[in-house]
Structures are given as C-alpha cells and as structure tokens.
Design a protein around this motif. Sequence first.
Motif, PDB file in Angstrom:
ATOM      1  N   HIS A 184       0.798  -1.223   0.000  1.00  0.00           N
ATOM      2  CA  HIS A 184       0.000   0.000   0.000  1.00  0.00           C
ATOM      3  C   HIS A 184       0.835   1.278   0.000  1.00  0.00           C
ATOM      4  CE1 HIS A 184      -3.413  -2.528   0.487  1.00  0.00           C
ATOM      5  NE2 HIS A 184      -3.175  -2.822   1.758  1.00  0.00           N
ATOM      6  N   LEU A 185       2.139   1.146   0.234  1.00  0.00           N
ATOM      7  CA  LEU A 185       3.002   2.318   0.323  1.00  0.00           C
ATOM      8  C   LEU A 185       4.233   2.165  -0.558  1.00  0.00           C
ATOM      9  CD1 LEU A 185       3.130   2.844   4.213  1.00  0.00           C
ATOM     10  CD2 LEU A 185       1.547   3.887   2.583  1.00  0.00           C
ATOM     11  N   THR A 186       4.732   3.282  -1.010  1.00  0.00           N
ATOM     12  CA  THR A 186       6.047   3.331  -1.629  1.00  0.00           C
ATOM     13  C   THR A 186       7.003   3.876  -0.577  1.00  0.00           C
ATOM     14  OG1 THR A 186       5.689   5.595  -2.418  1.00  0.00           O
ATOM     15  CG2 THR A 186       5.078   3.811  -3.914  1.00  0.00           C
ATOM     16  N   SER A 187       8.283   3.704  -0.791  1.00  0.00           N
ATOM     17  CA  SER A 187       9.250   4.290   0.132  1.00  0.00           C
ATOM     18  C   SER A 187      10.468   4.764  -0.657  1.00  0.00           C
ATOM     19  CB  SER A 187       9.671   3.298   1.209  1.00  0.00           C
ATOM     20  OG  SER A 187      10.493   2.297   0.671  1.00  0.00           O
ATOM     21  N   TYR A 188      11.123   5.751  -0.089  1.00  0.00           N
ATOM     22  CA  TYR A 188      12.355   6.275  -0.663  1.00  0.00           C
ATOM     23  C   TYR A 188      13.161   6.917   0.457  1.00  0.00           C
ATOM     24  CZ  TYR A 188       9.463  10.527  -0.747  1.00  0.00           C
ATOM     25  OH  TYR A 188       8.638  11.568  -0.406  1.00  0.00           O
ATOM     26  N   VAL A 189      14.445   6.988   0.259  1.00  0.00           N
ATOM     27  CA  VAL A 189      15.354   7.505   1.284  1.00  0.00           C
ATOM     28  C   VAL A 189      15.804   8.916   0.897  1.00  0.00           C
ATOM     29  CG1 VAL A 189      17.577   7.150   2.424  1.00  0.00           C
ATOM     30  CG2 VAL A 189      16.114   5.192   1.901  1.00  0.00           C
ATOM     31  N   VAL A 190      15.817   9.799   1.895  1.00  0.00           N
ATOM     32  CA  VAL A 190      16.243  11.180   1.699  1.00  0.00           C
ATOM     33  C   VAL A 190      17.357  11.479   2.692  1.00  0.00           C
ATOM     34  CG1 VAL A 190      15.545  13.610   1.832  1.00  0.00           C
ATOM     35  CG2 VAL A 190      13.955  11.898   0.928  1.00  0.00           C
ATOM     36  N   PRO A 191      18.514  11.956   2.209  1.00  0.00           N
ATOM     37  CA  PRO A 191      19.591  12.321   3.135  1.00  0.00           C
ATOM     38  C   PRO A 191      19.144  13.458   4.056  1.00  0.00           C
ATOM     39  CG  PRO A 191      20.377  12.283   0.860  1.00  0.00           C
ATOM     40  CD  PRO A 191      18.885  12.156   0.821  1.00  0.00           C
ATOM     41  N   SER A 192      19.673  13.466   5.260  1.00  0.00           N
ATOM     42  CA  SER A 192      19.349  14.512   6.224  1.00  0.00           C
ATOM     43  C   SER A 192      20.628  15.210   6.658  1.00  0.00           C
ATOM     44  CB  SER A 192      18.648  13.899   7.445  1.00  0.00           C
ATOM     45  OG  SER A 192      18.460  14.870   8.442  1.00  0.00           O
ATOM     46  N   VAL A 193      20.594  16.519   6.713  1.00  0.00           N
ATOM     47  CA  VAL A 193      21.767  17.275   7.166  1.00  0.00           C
ATOM     48  C   VAL A 193      21.886  17.243   8.686  1.00  0.00           C
ATOM     49  CG1 VAL A 193      21.797  18.793   5.169  1.00  0.00           C
ATOM     50  CG2 VAL A 193      20.477  19.451   7.177  1.00  0.00           C
ATOM     51  N   GLU A 194      20.819  16.873   9.368  1.00  0.00           N
ATOM     52  CA  GLU A 194      20.793  16.874  10.828  1.00  0.00           C
ATOM     53  C   GLU A 194      21.066  15.514  11.450  1.00  0.00           C
ATOM     54  OE1 GLU A 194      17.019  18.425  11.896  1.00  0.00           O
ATOM     55  OE2 GLU A 194      17.361  20.336  10.921  1.00  0.00           O
ATOM     56  N   GLY A 195      21.280  14.499  10.665  1.00  0.00           N
ATOM     57  CA  GLY A 195      21.485  13.166  11.219  1.00  0.00           C
ATOM     58  C   GLY A 195      21.402  12.113  10.137  1.00  0.00           C
ATOM     59  N   PRO A 196      20.953  10.911  10.516  1.00  0.00           N
ATOM     60  CA  PRO A 196      20.883   9.827   9.532  1.00  0.00           C
ATOM     61  C   PRO A 196      19.824  10.090   8.463  1.00  0.00           C
ATOM     62  CG  PRO A 196      19.902   9.156  11.615  1.00  0.00           C
ATOM     63  CD  PRO A 196      20.497  10.502  11.838  1.00  0.00           C
ATOM     64  N   GLN A 197      19.966   9.409   7.357  1.00  0.00           N
ATOM     65  CA  GLN A 197      18.987   9.549   6.283  1.00  0.00           C
ATOM     66  C   GLN A 197      17.610   9.106   6.769  1.00  0.00           C
ATOM     67  OE1 GLN A 197      20.715   7.149   3.246  1.00  0.00           O
ATOM     68  NE2 GLN A 197      20.156   5.223   4.188  1.00  0.00           N
ATOM     69  N   ARG A 198      16.584   9.607   6.122  1.00  0.00           N
ATOM     70  CA  ARG A 198      15.214   9.310   6.532  1.00  0.00           C
ATOM     71  C   ARG A 198      14.507   8.525   5.442  1.00  0.00           C
ATOM     72  NH1 ARG A 198      14.104  15.268   8.953  1.00  0.00           N
ATOM     73  NH2 ARG A 198      15.026  14.867  10.985  1.00  0.00           N
ATOM     74  N   LYS A 199      13.749   7.521   5.873  1.00  0.00           N
ATOM     75  CA  LYS A 199      12.964   6.726   4.946  1.00  0.00           C
ATOM     76  C   LYS A 199      11.552   7.308   4.906  1.00  0.00           C
ATOM     77  CE  LYS A 199      11.891   1.950   3.796  1.00  0.00           C
ATOM     78  NZ  LYS A 199      12.078   0.549   4.220  1.00  0.00           N
ATOM     79  N   TYR A 200      11.190   7.845   3.756  1.00  0.00           N
ATOM     80  CA  TYR A 200       9.877   8.435   3.559  1.00  0.00           C
ATOM     81  C   TYR A 200       8.924   7.392   2.988  1.00  0.00           C
ATOM     82  CZ  TYR A 200      11.173  13.279   4.432  1.00  0.00           C
ATOM     83  OH  TYR A 200      11.563  14.445   5.031  1.00  0.00           O
ATOM     84  N   TYR A 201       7.655   7.525   3.344  1.00  0.00           N
ATOM     85  CA  TYR A 201       6.600   6.661   2.835  1.00  0.00           C
ATOM     86  C   TYR A 201       5.540   7.524   2.164  1.00  0.00           C
ATOM     87  CZ  TYR A 201       8.551   3.030   5.823  1.00  0.00           C
ATOM     88  OH  TYR A 201       9.391   2.121   6.417  1.00  0.00           O
ATOM     89  N   GLY A 202       4.952   6.977   1.111  1.00  0.00           N
ATOM     90  CA  GLY A 202       3.864   7.654   0.412  1.00  0.00           C
ATOM     91  C   GLY A 202       2.848   6.642  -0.066  1.00  0.00           C
ATOM     92  N   LEU A 203       1.643   7.091  -0.327  1.00  0.00           N
ATOM     93  CA  LEU A 203       0.597   6.201  -0.836  1.00  0.00           C
ATOM     94  C   LEU A 203       0.809   5.914  -2.313  1.00  0.00           C
ATOM     95  CD1 LEU A 203      -2.756   7.593   0.632  1.00  0.00           C
ATOM     96  CD2 LEU A 203      -1.279   5.819   1.542  1.00  0.00           C
ATOM     97  N   ASN A 204       0.532   4.696  -2.690  1.00  0.00           N
ATOM     98  CA  ASN A 204       0.472   4.349  -4.108  1.00  0.00           C
ATOM     99  C   ASN A 204      -1.001   4.060  -4.436  1.00  0.00           C
ATOM    100  OD1 ASN A 204      -0.047   1.779  -3.109  1.00  0.00           O
ATOM    101  ND2 ASN A 204       2.045   1.058  -3.422  1.00  0.00           N
ATOM    102  N   ALA A 205      -1.290   3.555  -5.618  1.00  0.00           N
ATOM    103  CA  ALA A 205      -2.681   3.311  -6.022  1.00  0.00           C
ATOM    104  C   ALA A 205      -3.369   2.329  -5.073  1.00  0.00           C
ATOM    105  CB  ALA A 205      -2.734   2.799  -7.460  1.00  0.00           C
TER     106      ALA A 205
END
Length: 111
Positions: A58-79
């Motif tokens: 039900h979700l997609t995910s992607y990683v975004v680097p963070s300047v304040e600490g470890p990278q963050r794994k983002y989640y979003g809705l798919n169809a």
Amino acid sequence: MDTTQLLKGVLDLAVLAVLDDEDGYGYDVVRRLRAAGLDDVADASVYGTLRRLFAAGHLTSYVVPSVEGPQRKYYGLNASGRAELESSAKTWSGFADTMAALLAARTEVAA
C-alpha cells in the motif's frame, strides 16, 4: 474507555489518511497524528504500521539524506494505498454512523 484499544483498530486508516496529505518519514507521521489529536499513539506502533502497510503493497518508500542526522525513509501512498484508504474510510464511516445511532437511541430512551 481505553482509547489505546480503539487506536489499534484504526491506526492503519489514520496512517493512510496522514500520508494521503503528504509523504512522511516515521517520526513525522507520529507528530502529525498527535497534532491531529491522537495523543496516545506510540512511536513503535506507527513504525510497525508503516512497515506492515509497505509489506502489504500500500506504500512506496524512498530515502532522503538529512543534514541533521541519519537519512530518513519516507513513505507515500500508491494506487493500492489510496484504494485501501477509500475502502477503510467507508467502513469506518459506516461503523461510526452505527455507533452514533446506537448512542442517540440510548439518549432518547433515557429522556
């Protein structure tokens, strides 16, 4: 009434609703749920729900680097997630309407 038990039953729906507005990483989702009034939501419950919804497709995910600490794994809705949100929202609305009618009938009898 123990709201933590109610929350367990609707946490998937709440997380899907939050992610329908905007993608988010774990703690961001927790923060948004709390800001919406779900003060008793536990961090671990939300992280587990995100993993479960992702595994269910039900979700997609992607990683975004963070300047304040470890990278963050983002989640979003798919169809699939949007379809699940729509279905669960209808189920919740029907349940809430039924409970409201039961409680209104109780109030009318007491009056």
